[in-house]
Write a protein that holds these residues in place. Structure first.
Motif, mmCIF file in Angstrom:
data_model
loop_
_atom_site.group_PDB
_atom_site.id
_atom_site.type_symbol
_atom_site.label_atom_id
_atom_site.label_comp_id
_atom_site.label_asym_id
_atom_site.label_seq_id
_atom_site.Cartn_x
_atom_site.Cartn_y
_atom_site.Cartn_z
ATOM 1 N N LEU A 1 0.521 -1.148 -0.120
ATOM 2 C CA LEU A 1 -0.167 -0.203 -0.453
ATOM 3 C C LEU A 1 0.367 1.257 -0.226
ATOM 4 O O LEU A 1 -0.017 1.911 -0.067
ATOM 5 C CB LEU A 1 -1.333 0.278 1.721
ATOM 6 C CG LEU A 1 -2.082 -0.385 1.283
ATOM 7 C CD1 LEU A 1 -2.614 -1.180 2.354
ATOM 8 C CD2 LEU A 1 -3.016 -0.399 -0.129
ATOM 9 N N GLU B 1 -10.279 6.850 4.449
ATOM 10 C CA GLU B 1 -9.691 5.402 3.572
ATOM 11 C C GLU B 1 -10.156 4.321 4.024
ATOM 12 O O GLU B 1 -11.300 4.711 5.323
ATOM 13 C CB GLU B 1 -7.862 5.418 4.184
ATOM 14 C CG GLU B 1 -7.398 3.941 3.463
ATOM 15 C CD GLU B 1 -5.707 3.524 4.844
ATOM 16 O OE1 GLU B 1 -5.855 4.381 5.189
ATOM 17 O OE2 GLU B 1 -5.933 1.972 4.066
ATOM 18 N N GLN B 2 -10.710 3.330 3.483
ATOM 19 C CA GLN B 2 -11.433 2.246 3.956
ATOM 20 C C GLN B 2 -11.059 0.730 3.824
ATOM 21 O O GLN B 2 -10.910 0.735 2.145
ATOM 22 C CB GLN B 2 -13.376 2.891 3.632
ATOM 23 C CG GLN B 2 -14.237 2.584 5.068
ATOM 24 C CD GLN B 2 -15.597 2.823 3.999
ATOM 25 O OE1 GLN B 2 -16.002 2.000 2.766
ATOM 26 N NE2 GLN B 2 -16.113 3.679 4.568
ATOM 27 N N SER B 3 -11.073 -0.208 4.063
ATOM 28 C CA SER B 3 -11.214 -1.558 3.864
ATOM 29 C C SER B 3 -11.860 -2.822 4.367
ATOM 30 O O SER B 3 -12.414 -2.157 5.367
ATOM 31 C CB SER B 3 -9.593 -2.116 4.257
ATOM 32 O OG SER B 3 -9.358 -1.114 4.875
ATOM 33 N N THR C 1 -11.557 -5.526 -0.513
ATOM 34 C CA THR C 1 -11.587 -3.881 -1.662
ATOM 35 C C THR C 1 -10.446 -2.803 -0.459
ATOM 36 O O THR C 1 -11.385 -2.560 0.630
ATOM 37 C CB THR C 1 -12.868 -3.375 -1.836
ATOM 38 O OG1 THR C 1 -13.050 -3.498 -0.572
ATOM 39 C CG2 THR C 1 -13.262 -3.898 -2.993
ATOM 40 N N ILE C 2 -10.183 -1.974 -0.716
ATOM 41 C CA ILE C 2 -9.714 -1.132 -0.461
ATOM 42 C C ILE C 2 -9.353 0.590 -1.365
ATOM 43 O O ILE C 2 -9.348 0.080 -2.182
ATOM 44 C CB ILE C 2 -7.925 -0.872 0.099
ATOM 45 C CG1 ILE C 2 -7.800 -1.871 0.674
ATOM 46 C CG2 ILE C 2 -7.441 0.572 0.575
ATOM 47 C CD1 ILE C 2 -5.466 -2.259 0.470
#
Ligand code: ASP
Ligand code: MG
Length: 422
Positions: A396, A408-410, A414-415
Motif C-alpha cells: 500500500l 480510507e476504508q477497507s 477492497t481498499i
C-alpha cells in the motif's frame, strides 16, 4: 436461423479516415447477416456538441464551433469517398437540420429535452458515414435509426429503457432485415412515447449494444476498444498492467461500478441475465484474444486498480454535542436522493458523516444550502478515489507516497482511499 451477433465501435474507433479504414478491415472477414454494428459519434464529437449547447445556452456565438464540426466530418469523407458521392449531401442535410434545431429556444426548463434533440446528431452522422463507407468498399449494410426501436421513458439525458417495447420493436423491425443484411445503427440514442429523441447517458453506446443483444437473443457482443481488453488498471495511469483473459460478470460489473471506464456500467447486467458473453477486443490488434466476460464461478485474485477523478469529499458534522444517529443519516440521504447524487464512498463516525461523490458544482450548492441548518459542513474538491479490488498482495505504501490521504476504508476484498496529490 443463424446466430445473431452485435459489434460495437466507440468514438475512438471511428475518429478519422484511417480509423474507418481499419474498421472496414476488421469487418472484411467478419461481416455477415444477423449482425448489428453499433457505432458512437466520431472522436470527440459529443463533447463538441455539448460545447455548442453550452454556448447557445449562455447566448454566445456557436457558429464557428458548428462550422468546425461540419468540416471535421467533411474532411473525413473527402479522405474516404469520391467527390460526387451521395454522403456529401447527406452530411449537408444533417448539418442543416442541426442548425435549424439549434435556432429554437433553449431555456433552463427545456434544457435536457433540447440536449437530447441535439446531441444524437453525432451518432446519426457517424453511423451514416460508416454505412456509406462499408457499402463503398463492397460490404453491403443497411442503416437503421435506433430511435425507432430503442424505446425509453422521458427522463431526458438519462432515459430508462422500456424493455418490453424495445424488444418488440427490435424483433419486428430488425429481425426480418437481418436475415438478409447486416445493420449499422447508433449507440446512445432512443426515443420516448411521444417520439421525442432521448439519450441513455454519456458513453451509453455499450449499453445500446447490450440492449440489442438481449432483445434479439444474440449469442455474443463484442466491444472494439483502443485497449487490448479489460486490464487490471488503466494503462494511461499505471505501468505493468495485466490483461484479464476471462472475467465473471460479477467481477466486471464491480469494476465498472468503482469507475473502470472500459465498459459502461449498465452494460453487464442485461447480458448477465441472458447469459450472453461479452468480448472486449482491441481494434488495433483484432486478431488478439482480448477479454471474455461471462458466467464464471472462480474468483479473480489479481488486484485491480481503479481511479475515479474529480471527486468531492463532503463531511457533515453534528454541532450540538449529540452523536450521529439514524435521523441524521436519513436527512442527508433524502437530500442526496432528491438531487439524484450517487455516493461513491461513505464513512460514519461518532460525530460526522463523510461522503465522496462525483463533483457537480450546481448540485453541491443545492446540497449545502439545504443541509446547512443542520450540520457544520466542510468539503474538499479535486480529489481522486482509488479503489483496489483483491488487494491481498499489494504494497500500500506505493500508493500513498506522492499523495495525501483524506479518507480510507477497507474490507476483506477492497481498499478505497480518497487522495490528493501533494
Ligand atoms: N457519443 C456518446 C458519448 O460520447 C456515446 C458513447 O460514446 O457511447 O458519450
Ligand atoms: Mg464516446
Amino acid at each position: 436461423m443463424a446466430k445473431m451477433i452485435v459489434y460495437k465501435f466507440g468514438g475512438a474507433s471511428v475518429k478519422d479516415a484511417q480509423a474507418l479504414k481499419n474498421l472496414a478491415e476488421i469487418l472484411r472477414n467478419r461481416l455477415r447477416k444477423n449482425m448489428i454494428i453499433v457505432v458512437s459519434a466520431m472522436g470527440k464529437t459529443t463533447n463538441a456538441l455539448e460545447t455548442i449547447l453550452d454556448l447557445k445556452f449562455s447566448e454566445k456565438d456557436y457558429s464557428l464551433n458548428s462550422t468546425k464540426l461540419k468540416e471535421f466530418h467533411v474532411q473525413i469523407c473527402q479522405d474516404l469517398f469520391p467527390k460526387e458521392h451521395r454522403v456529401f449531401p447527406v452530411l449537408d442535410n444533417y448539418f442543416l437540420a442541426l442548425g435549424k434545431k439549434l435556432e429554437s429556444p433553449l431555456t433552463k426548463d427545456n434544457y435536457d429535452e433540447f440536449y437530447d434533440s441535439i446531441i444524437g446528431y453525432g451518432e446519426l452522422i457517424s453511423s451514416s458515414i460508416v454505412m456509406e463507407y462499408l457499402c463503398e468498399v463492397g460490404m453491403i449494410t443497411l442503416w437503421k435509426d435506433a430511435r425507432e426501436f430503442i424505446k425509453t421513458n422521458s427522463d431526458y439525458r438519462f432515459a430508462k429503457i422500456n424493455w418490453e417495447k424495445t424488444r418488440i420493436g427490435c424483433r419486428y423491425q430488425l429481425l426480418p432485415v437481418l436475415e438478409s443484411y447486416p445493420i449499422v445503427t447508433q449507440g446512445f440514442i432512443g426515443s420516448d412515447d411521444h417520439g421525442k429523441p432521448t439519450t441513455l447517458g454519456r458513453e451509453g453506446s455499450d449499453f445500446t449494444a447490450a440492449i440489442l443483444a438481449t432483445s434479439l437473443d444474440a449469442v455474443s457482443v463484442t466491444i472494439w476498444k483502443d485497449v487490448p481488453g479489460v486490464l487490471n488498471a488503466d494503462p494511461k495511469k499505471f505501468e505493468n498492467t495485466v490483461l484479464f483473459e476471462e472475467l465473471g460478470y460479477k467481477e466486471a460489473a464491480e469494476m465498472t461500478y468503482y469507475g473502470a471506464s472500459v465498459i459502461h456500467p449498465k452494460t453487464i447486467k442485461p447480458l448477465a441475465n441472458s447469459k450472453i458473453p461479452l468480448f472486449v477486443k482491441s481494434f488495433l490488434n483484432p486478431e488478439s484474444q482480448g477479454t471474455k466476460i461471462y458466467t464464471q464461478e472462480s474468483q479473480q485474485s489479481i488486484p485491480s486498480f481503479i481511479i475515479k477523478e474529480n471527486q468531492l469529499l463532503v463531511s457533515f458534522k453534528v454541532t450540538d454535542f449529540t452523536f450521529i444517529e439514524e435521523g441524521h443519516i436519513h436527512k442527508v440521504y433524502e437530500e442526496l436522493k432528491t438531487l439524484k447524487l450517487r455516493v461513491n464512498m461513505l464513512q460514519i463516525s461518532a460525530i460526522s458523516i463523510s461522503l465522496v461523490m462525483d463533483f457537480q458544482t450546481f448540485k453541491l450548492e443545492k446540497l449545502l444550502e439545504s443541509l446547512n441548518p443542520f450540520f457544520e459542513i466542510r468539503y474538499n474538491e479535486g480529489l481522486e478515489l482509488l479503489t483496489i479490488l483483491h488487494p491481498q498482495e499489494v504494497i500500500l505504501e506505493n500508493f500513498m507516497e506522492e499523495f495525501e490521504i483524506l479518507l480510507e476504508q477497507s474490507t476483506r476484498n477492497t481498499i478505497q482511499m480518497v487522495r490528493r496529490k501533494r
